[in-house]
Design an enzyme around this catalytic site. Sequence first.
Site, short mmCIF file in Angstrom:
data_model
loop_
_atom_site.label_atom_id
_atom_site.label_comp_id
_atom_site.label_asym_id
_atom_site.label_seq_id
_atom_site.Cartn_x
_atom_site.Cartn_y
_atom_site.Cartn_z
N ALA A 66 0.96 -1.22 -0.14
CA ALA A 66 0.09 -0.12 0.11
C ALA A 66 0.82 1.10 0.06
CB ALA A 66 -0.74 -0.20 1.22
N GLY A 112 0.33 -4.85 0.88
CA GLY A 112 -0.83 -5.16 0.07
C GLY A 112 -0.67 -5.80 -1.38
N GLU A 115 -0.91 -9.16 -0.39
CA GLU A 115 -2.21 -9.39 -0.20
C GLU A 115 -3.17 -9.36 -1.75
OE1 GLU A 115 -2.25 -6.17 2.85
OE2 GLU A 115 -3.17 -7.47 4.14
N GLU A 135 4.25 -5.41 7.29
CA GLU A 135 3.68 -4.24 8.02
C GLU A 135 4.13 -3.99 9.48
OE1 GLU A 135 2.52 -6.43 6.04
OE2 GLU A 135 0.74 -5.51 4.77
N1 COA Z 1 4.52 2.96 -0.37
C1 COA Z 1 4.88 4.20 -1.21
N2 COA Z 1 6.13 4.42 -1.86
C2 COA Z 1 6.88 3.22 -2.17
C3 COA Z 1 6.51 2.04 -1.44
C4 COA Z 1 5.42 2.00 -0.61
N3 COA Z 1 5.15 0.73 -0.10
N4 COA Z 1 7.43 1.10 -1.79
C5 COA Z 1 8.34 1.77 -2.56
N5 COA Z 1 8.01 3.03 -2.70
C6 COA Z 1 8.77 3.89 -3.34
C7 COA Z 1 10.00 4.64 -2.66
O1 COA Z 1 9.53 5.57 -1.64
C8 COA Z 1 10.72 5.10 -3.75
O2 COA Z 1 10.34 6.36 -4.16
P1 COA Z 1 11.44 7.73 -4.37
O3 COA Z 1 12.16 7.19 -5.51
O4 COA Z 1 10.41 8.85 -4.75
O5 COA Z 1 11.94 8.09 -3.05
C9 COA Z 1 10.46 4.21 -4.85
O6 COA Z 1 9.21 3.58 -4.49
C10 COA Z 1 11.56 3.36 -4.91
O7 COA Z 1 11.79 2.36 -3.84
P2 COA Z 1 13.03 2.31 -3.13
O8 COA Z 1 12.83 2.12 -1.61
O9 COA Z 1 14.02 3.48 -3.42
O10 COA Z 1 13.75 0.84 -3.94
P3 COA Z 1 14.68 -0.11 -3.34
O11 COA Z 1 15.07 -0.99 -4.52
O12 COA Z 1 15.76 0.76 -2.48
O13 COA Z 1 13.87 -0.92 -2.30
C11 COA Z 1 11.88 -2.13 -1.31
C12 COA Z 1 12.76 -1.88 -2.60
C13 COA Z 1 10.70 -2.69 -1.97
C14 COA Z 1 12.57 -3.11 -0.56
C15 COA Z 1 11.72 -0.54 -0.72
O14 COA Z 1 11.11 0.03 -1.43
C16 COA Z 1 10.47 -1.07 0.61
O15 COA Z 1 10.97 -1.49 1.77
N6 COA Z 1 9.15 -0.70 0.37
C17 COA Z 1 8.15 -0.60 1.23
C18 COA Z 1 7.53 -2.11 1.48
C19 COA Z 1 6.81 -2.12 2.54
O16 COA Z 1 6.82 -1.95 3.72
N7 COA Z 1 5.31 -2.12 2.18
C20 COA Z 1 4.48 -2.65 2.94
C21 COA Z 1 3.50 -1.20 3.17
S1 COA Z 1 2.00 -1.49 4.20
#
Ligand code: COA
Length: 260
Positions: A66, A112, A115, A135
Amino acid sequence: MNFENILVENSNGLATITINRPKKLNALNKATIEELHSAFNSLDQDNETKVIIITGSGEKAFVAGADISEFAHFSIEEGGSLAQKGQEILFDFVENLSTPVIAAVNGFALGGGLELAMASHFRIASDNAKMGLPEVSLGVIPGYGGTQRLPQLVGKGKAMEMIMTAGMISAEEAKQVGLVNHVTSQEELLGLAEKIAGKIMKNSSVAIGAAIRAINDNFKDGVNGYTSEIKEFGNCFGTEDFKEGTTAFLEKRKPQFPGK
Ligand code: COA
């Protein structure tokens, strides 16, 4: 259908929905969830569409969760409503569609994202995919059905560990624990999804819808799945597909199901 956050292709009975926010790793914001609802709803209403594939754009992510930026400031009430509305219009909605939905998980499927894959009828994954429900690392729990569907698929103990550790598992491990059915290379992922869809499309879409309902009823509170199966089984006898399927078998030819 014109959308900003998703792409929809539909030909010869097979529709593919691609979540298209690659710069945000296809994170599910409110607008994307609403567009997905609208696309799934119209494809399910369309009798010509027999199978729907859901995937993510880019090579990195199916859906990274999400959209955290949208709910970081939410109150208790807003948080509850986010989960309730999301479950209603997308996650429960997809699970209960009569049209089969295959999730082609092409990279990160987190929160999400996992999910949504779990709400789909089954999942296949590319070998670079990583799946998890992180989460609790944000101070929240899965709210789009993850605490319910993950234990259904992988068992309670594995689900507890995945949710408590907030860790990710590889595609191969996901296959071992029953979270995905097949693993292939990223290049071959959509081809494999289409091949499986092709096998499904040869069968009666009416009977498939009935099977989805009967299977889902196994997991619903206060509903006896065996009773549902008897009702759905009986109803099949009134369909043109049943007449065609049985007649074709007896005439030693391939059936041409009218889908009614
Ligand atoms: N919500 C909002 N933005 C998200 C996102 C999310 N769940 N997951 C990734 N993004 C965005 C990042 O903020 C970043 O945006 P920016 O370039 O404007 O800063 C972009 O997507 C790229 O992500 P980034 O974190 O730089 O990539 P990465 O390769 O370093 O890491 C992940 C990849 C998936 C490990 C990391 O993005 C992450 O942990 N995301 C969240 C996962 C999460 O907790 N999901 C559950 C949400 S309830």
